[in-house]
Design an enzyme around this catalytic site. Structure first.
Site, PDB file in Angstrom:
ATOM      1  N   SER A  12     -27.424   7.599 -33.375  1.00  0.00           N
ATOM      2  CA  SER A  12     -28.606   7.860 -34.191  1.00  0.00           C
ATOM      3  C   SER A  12     -29.660   8.592 -33.362  1.00  0.00           C
ATOM      4  CB  SER A  12     -29.192   6.550 -34.729  1.00  0.00           C
ATOM      5  OG  SER A  12     -29.840   5.829 -33.684  1.00  0.00           O
ATOM      6  N   ASP A  89     -31.534  -5.597 -31.683  1.00  0.00           N
ATOM      7  CA  ASP A  89     -30.204  -5.535 -32.294  1.00  0.00           C
ATOM      8  C   ASP A  89     -29.179  -6.398 -31.571  1.00  0.00           C
ATOM      9  OD1 ASP A  89     -31.061  -3.718 -34.218  1.00  0.00           O
ATOM     10  OD2 ASP A  89     -30.486  -1.967 -33.034  1.00  0.00           O
ATOM     11  N   LEU A 135     -33.765  -9.065 -43.670  1.00  0.00           N
ATOM     12  CA  LEU A 135     -34.043 -10.338 -44.333  1.00  0.00           C
ATOM     13  C   LEU A 135     -35.394 -10.888 -43.887  1.00  0.00           C
ATOM     14  CD1 LEU A 135     -32.756 -12.426 -46.264  1.00  0.00           C
ATOM     15  CD2 LEU A 135     -31.807 -13.560 -44.248  1.00  0.00           C
ATOM     16  N   ARG A 160     -34.121   6.682 -43.978  1.00  0.00           N
ATOM     17  CA  ARG A 160     -35.031   5.820 -44.740  1.00  0.00           C
ATOM     18  C   ARG A 160     -36.284   6.574 -45.170  1.00  0.00           C
ATOM     19  NH1 ARG A 160     -34.561  -0.132 -41.769  1.00  0.00           N
ATOM     20  NH2 ARG A 160     -32.524   0.231 -40.870  1.00  0.00           N
TER      21      ARG A 160
END
Length: 239
Positions: A12, A89, A135, A160
């Site tokens: 990325s 992460d 979440l 995004r």
């Protein structure tokens, strides 16, 4: 230093910025060329399961380790000498035989709110849509505004922000650190205090992982280590 030193990373834009930062710091610490034929450093891009799965929440597919599994396998197999990770992460427990050789100085820990509709989450109209795959963010948004609709938002930062610009949602939340590293801080509508939105564990920190028996890699990376950041994220991860 003649032998090539291979730095593993996801592909990325943000992951590559972080890997190049590690390469830059290594080159400066050891007075070596950062790039070019004479440079001993090679960046190796590894596609992870987390990058491939875009149609559902990571929790359903296996959790945080999906962003590290293939990279850590390459590390254990000796295909790379170190792996650069966003520490938020990283699973709490590392695979046997691997350890963090260096933690870089921490960036901004906060979440950034980006919206063309409202300057704050509190100002969104009734029933507005927020895009997030987290979440943690979902729970905190709905605790503040149970009327809002949360839409699954996967993909890297560019993906995004493109979805937001296309009008798929009215706002989204991203780590301020990532936007800063990508040079996109100007797109932030507002930064959320930790009282408004508790960040992820170790958010804003980058770590470099090696095999614990690879003393050469550990010695090369040691000058990059930032002890204050390491202590802070160690406490957060332990908690």
């Amino acid at each position: 230093m003649q032998q090539t030193f291979r730095i593993g990373t996801r592909g990325s834009p943000l992951a590559l910025v972080q890997a190049r930062d590690v390469r830059r710091r290594l080159a400066a610490a050891h007075n070596l060329p950062e790039e070019g034929e004479d440079s001993p450093f090679e960046i190796v891009i590894i596609k992870t399961s987390g990058d491939r799965i875009q149609d559902r929440a990571l929790l359903e597919a296996g959790g945080k380790g999906l962003f590290t599994k293939e990279i850590e396998e390459a590390l254990m197999d000796g295909d790379i000498h170190c792996a650069v990770h966003s520490m938020k992460d990283m699973p709490t427990e590392l695979p046997e035989g691997l350890g963090m050789a260096a933690i870089l100085p921490r960036e901004d820990t906060r979440d950034a709110w980006i919206s063309p509709v409202a300057s704050r989450i509190a100002d969104l109209p009734q029933g507005a849509r927020i895009g997030t795959a987290s979440l943690r963010r979902q729970a905190q948004v709905l605790a503040q505004r149970p009327d809002l609709e949360v839409v699954l938002f996967r993909g890297n930062v560019d993906t995004r922000l493109a979805k937001l610009a296309a009008g798929e949602v009215d706002g989204t939340l991203l780590a301020a650190a990532g936007l800063n590293r990508l040079g996109r801080a100007s797109e932030v509508t507002g930064l959320l205090s930790i009282e408004e939105m508790l960040p992820a564990v170790a958010q804003g920190a980058v770590g470099v992982e090696t095999r614990i028996d690879d003393t050469r890699a550990q010695n090369l990376l040691q000058p990059l280590h930032h002890e204050a950041t390491s202590q802070a994220i160690t406490a957060e991860r332990a908690f």
